[in-house]
Design a protein around this motif. Structure first.
Motif, PDB file in Angstrom:
ATOM      1  N   GLN A 176       9.495  -0.859   1.770  1.00  7.18           N
ATOM      2  CA  GLN A 176       8.970  -1.001   3.127  1.00  7.18           C
ATOM      3  C   GLN A 176       9.218   0.265   3.938  1.00  7.18           C
ATOM      4  O   GLN A 176       8.330   0.752   4.654  1.00  7.18           O
ATOM      5  N   ALA A 177      10.436   0.814   3.818  1.00  8.90           N
ATOM      6  CA  ALA A 177      10.756   2.054   4.527  1.00  8.90           C
ATOM      7  C   ALA A 177       9.883   3.203   4.033  1.00  8.90           C
ATOM      8  O   ALA A 177       9.403   4.023   4.815  1.00  8.90           O
ATOM      9  N   ALA A 178       9.635   3.256   2.725  1.00 12.55           N
ATOM     10  CA  ALA A 178       8.816   4.325   2.148  1.00 12.55           C
ATOM     11  C   ALA A 178       7.367   4.239   2.620  1.00 12.55           C
ATOM     12  O   ALA A 178       6.659   5.258   2.648  1.00 12.55           O
ATOM     13  N   SER A 179       6.926   3.045   2.989  1.00 11.90           N
ATOM     14  CA  SER A 179       5.524   2.856   3.386  1.00 11.90           C
ATOM     15  C   SER A 179       5.252   3.211   4.845  1.00 11.90           C
ATOM     16  O   SER A 179       4.101   3.180   5.281  1.00 11.90           O
ATOM     17  N   THR A 180       6.303   3.574   5.582  1.00 15.57           N
ATOM     18  CA  THR A 180       6.143   3.766   7.023  1.00 15.57           C
ATOM     19  C   THR A 180       5.609   5.143   7.406  1.00 15.57           C
ATOM     20  O   THR A 180       5.260   5.353   8.572  1.00 15.57           O
ATOM     21  N   ALA A 213       4.645   1.920  -7.161  1.00 24.01           N
ATOM     22  CA  ALA A 213       3.621   2.025  -6.122  1.00 24.01           C
ATOM     23  C   ALA A 213       4.213   1.619  -4.781  1.00 24.01           C
ATOM     24  O   ALA A 213       4.951   0.635  -4.686  1.00 24.01           O
ATOM     25  N   ILE A 214       3.879   2.375  -3.764  1.00 23.97           N
ATOM     26  CA  ILE A 214       4.363   2.090  -2.417  1.00 23.97           C
ATOM     27  C   ILE A 214       3.336   1.170  -1.753  1.00 23.97           C
ATOM     28  O   ILE A 214       2.148   1.490  -1.708  1.00 23.97           O
ATOM     29  N   PRO A 215       3.772   0.012  -1.243  1.00 26.92           N
ATOM     30  CA  PRO A 215       2.820  -0.946  -0.679  1.00 26.92           C
ATOM     31  C   PRO A 215       2.089  -0.410   0.546  1.00 26.92           C
ATOM     32  O   PRO A 215       2.608   0.432   1.278  1.00 26.92           O
ATOM     33  N   ASP A 216       0.864  -0.914   0.725  1.00 25.60           N
ATOM     34  CA  ASP A 216       0.043  -0.588   1.901  1.00 25.60           C
ATOM     35  C   ASP A 216      -0.193   0.913   2.038  1.00 25.60           C
ATOM     36  O   ASP A 216      -0.258   1.453   3.153  1.00 25.60           O
TER      37      ASP A 216
END
Length: 296
Positions: free
Chosen positions: A78-82, A199-202
């Protein structure tokens, strides 16, 4: 004029110094060092992870007596997707190393790496690692680095920062980029080993962990020169390639190695002066058509 008692001033100074010392971050956390075999320590680590929210992405042995387990966690993803290029932070490494008849178990400190890769201090990930793997002690830098220094880190003047990552290649699409990297890793023609893929979400970001087995940037050679201390930095490995959209990138070698060894002296750094470019060339070869030689 009112004056503070000397003992109170000393107490306040000590408290301030202690608080500042605790704010300094180090790249790794040392767990226990069981008198067991490498396989037994690995099995023990896997057993703990299986009962948690952490996902094991892969493992490899970069050289005899060392093993790396790559993991991720929903809060880490989640942090990576920001943010763009947040994918660099999508995986953490656990290192297991045979030293003097025991196995040192350590992991990459989420607070240190999260701050340096600009995705936050990852408190939830740190707390869950403690719950799963037990108490640990920070190591990897004598004085540690402040949050402020880590957030804009570079080894020294004129050296690369996070934003100065290497652009390895461009493709017609995100799918084409992934297919090329996967095909090249499957061929293993340049002694490059796929350790993990996440894979990084979103987002259109996918992080690949890559073991390097040849050339001036190979894992055994670089670590043989840099990792000679009592406590080993095995959780530094592997290096990573990030597919972001239709392009591929990697952290600059001089940034990535220095971040993993922040106390590294310039003399030692010069002994691996050819490694950063060699690491880049190895990873760049994964972005070429399968029949193209490296460096073309």
């Amino acid at each position: 004029m009112f004056k503070f008692p000397k003992t109170l001033l000393i107490t306040l100074f000590c408290l301030t110094f202690t608080a500042q010392a605790q704010d300094m971050l180090r790249p790794y956390q040392l767990l226990d060092t069981p008198a067991s075999t490498l396989n037994e320590a690995t099995d023990m680590t896997y057993s703990a992870l299986e009962q948690s929210a952490f996902e094991v992405l892969g493992q490899y042995s970069p050289y005899p007596g060392a093993r790396v387990i790559a993991i991720t966690h929903p809060a880490l993803l989640q942090a990576a997707s920001t943010k763009e290029f947040g994918g660099y932070a999508a995986a953490l490494r656990i290192g297991l190393t045979e030293v003097d008849g025991k196995v040192q178990r350590s992991y990459a400190n989420p607070a240190y790496w999260g701050t340096a890769l600009q995705v936050g201090s990852l408190e939830k990930v740190s707390a869950e690692l403690k719950d799963v793997l037990g108490d640990s002690q920070p190591f990897g830098s004598r004085k540690g680095l402040s949050n402020k220094k880590l957030a804009n880190y570079r080894y020294m003047m004129m050296m690369p920062k996070l934003k100065d990552h290497d652009h390895l290649g461009s493709f017609t699409s995100h799918a084409a980029a992934l297919a090329t990297v996967r095909n090249n890793l499957a061929s293993n023609s340049n002694e490059l080993v796929k350790v993990f893929e996440v894979a990084i979400p979103d987002s259109e970001e996918v992080l690949f962990g890559v073991g390097i087995g040849s050339g001036d940037g190979n894992d055994a050679k670089v670590m043989g020169i840099t990792d000679g201390g009592e406590l080993r930095h095995t959780a530094h490995l592997p290096y990573a390639l990030l597919v972001s959209g239709s392009d591929a990138y990697a952290l600059a070698g001089k940034f990535r190695i220095a971040l993993a060894f922040p106390d590294l002296g310039m003399g030692t750094f010069m002994k691996i002066s050819s490694a950063p470019n060699a690491i880049r060339d190895s990873l760049e070869s994964l972005t070429k058509p399968a029949n193209d030689p490296p460096g073309r």
